[in-house]
Design a protein around this motif. Structure first.
Motif, short mmCIF file in Angstrom:
data_model
loop_
_atom_site.label_atom_id
_atom_site.label_comp_id
_atom_site.label_asym_id
_atom_site.label_seq_id
_atom_site.Cartn_x
_atom_site.Cartn_y
_atom_site.Cartn_z
N ASN A 30 0.96 -1.31 -0.08
CA ASN A 30 -0.02 -0.01 -0.02
C ASN A 30 0.77 1.15 -0.03
O ASN A 30 0.55 2.21 -0.82
CB ASN A 30 -0.98 0.10 1.30
CG ASN A 30 -0.20 -0.53 2.55
OD1 ASN A 30 0.91 -0.72 2.62
ND2 ASN A 30 -1.07 -0.55 3.54
N ASP A 72 9.63 -0.22 3.82
CA ASP A 72 8.31 -0.57 4.45
C ASP A 72 8.61 -1.76 5.13
O ASP A 72 9.21 -2.48 4.56
CB ASP A 72 7.05 -0.22 3.87
CG ASP A 72 5.99 -0.23 4.60
OD1 ASP A 72 6.16 -0.27 5.76
OD2 ASP A 72 4.91 -0.31 4.28
N SER A 99 2.64 -6.59 5.77
CA SER A 99 1.81 -5.41 6.35
C SER A 99 0.76 -5.92 7.33
O SER A 99 0.19 -7.22 7.27
CB SER A 99 1.12 -4.80 5.11
OG SER A 99 2.21 -4.09 4.56
N MET A 100 -0.15 -5.03 8.05
CA MET A 100 -1.31 -5.71 8.69
C MET A 100 -2.19 -6.28 7.85
O MET A 100 -2.66 -5.89 6.97
CB MET A 100 -1.92 -4.11 9.42
CG MET A 100 -0.80 -3.59 10.44
SD MET A 100 -1.70 -2.17 10.91
CE MET A 100 -1.42 -0.94 9.70
#
Ligand code: CP
Ligand code: NVA
Length: 296
Positions: free
Chosen positions: A158, A214, A218-219
């Motif tokens: 994202n 990052d 990710s969540m």
């Protein structure tokens, strides 16, 4: 500008106007102290947050307004109240909505029914507030939007998607370097005129003016162990930093998994502008709210 959900829907002059307001606001905060008096931002969270929650809430307070932290699991949403009814009712009480949701479709559903501006505070697909703020941080640090090169290394997630869209909006050259399995979504790649996709980290960093990474997982992501294995060669460490030009700055949206996608040595090096990025979330989002509420 009605909402801030997807940078692909934001015109270049609107994007740059928010960046310009951010700079003025950051350096002349006293002139803006009362600008959001009596204004309330509803902050709807389905996922955890540190920066997004605190920067929006403290940002509203600083400008004379108020932020309400609204955790979906503690609301009637957890008992099945529809997004439609929730968005309509919130719009009767509050002046704007910021939401962090698992699915991007739900964000669009909120925007369809809300009658106040809606801000995307992260979905599985996009993190536009992060990218807007990061492009302010880049410019503030002397990076030339439109000619210098941003290199993103790691998972095509994202954050990568929104950075690619911001690069397109500002005509900034960008390299995205991921394993083949973790490339950005086809639709985002196909829509991008400024992104070059490579798979070799040393090749990617050779002409970088900024390096960005990052978390690898990710969540809400599945398959964490396999992903960590695949992404190991994409860690930003001192060896990779040494392969980049001397002037390169290093960025991360945070939270970081130190020792995974980025090492302590890099995070704590002089090349890092990571904490400046985190601070600028607040200034940029204040400017964003002012623009959405026609107070800029
Ligand atoms: N970068 C960012 O959005 O941080 P949080 O998840 O802590 O909000
Ligand atoms: N890609 C990360 C960003 C966190 C701010 C996630 O979605 O978990």
């Amino acid at each position: 500008m009605q909402n801030f959900i997807d940078i692909a829907d934001i015109a270049t002059d609107q994007f740059m106007d928010i960046i310009e307001t951010t700079d003025d606001l950051k350096h002349n905060k006293d002139a803006y102290r009362e600008t959001l008096e009596d204004q309330t931002l509803l902050m709807l969270f389905e996922k955890p947050s540190t920066r997004t929650r605190i920067s929006f809430e403290a940002g509203m307070t600083e400008l004379g307004g108020h932020g309400i932290y609204f955790y979906s699991e503690r609301s009637q949403m957890s008992r099945g109240e529809s997004l439609k009814d929730t968005a309509i009712v919130i719009s009767r009480y509050c002046d704007a909505i910021m939401a962090r949701l698992y699915s991007h479709e739900k964000m669009q559903a909120i925007a369809d029914h809300a009658t106040v501006p809606v801000i995307n505070g992260l979905t599985d697909k996009l993190h536009p507030c992060q990218a807007l703020s990061d492009f302010y941080s880049l410019q503030e640090d002397g990076f030339e939007l439109g000619s210098d090169r941003l290199v993103y290394i790691g998972d095509g997630n994202n954050v990568a998607h929104s950075l690619m869209q911001a690069a397109d909006t500002t005509d900034t050259p960008m390299t995205v370097c991921t394993p083949e399995e973790d490339e950005p979504a086809d639709a985002i790649l196909e829509a991008s005129d400024t992104t070059e996709l490579v798979h070799d980290p040393e090749e990617a960093v050779a002409d970088a003016d900024a390096l960005y990474t990052d978390v690898w997982v990710s969540m809400g992501d599945d398959g964490a162990d396999a992903k960590r294995d695949r992404l190991q060669p994409y860690q930003i460490n001192m060896d990779l930093l040494a392969a980049a030009p001397d002037h390169v700055r290093v960025m991360h949206c945070l939270p970081a998994h130190r020792g995974e996608e980025i090492t302590d040595a890099v995070m704590d090096s002089d090349a890092s502008i990571i904490y400046e990025q985190a601070e600028n979330r607040m200034h940029t989002q204040q400017a964003l709210v002012l623009h959405l509420l026609d107070q800029a």
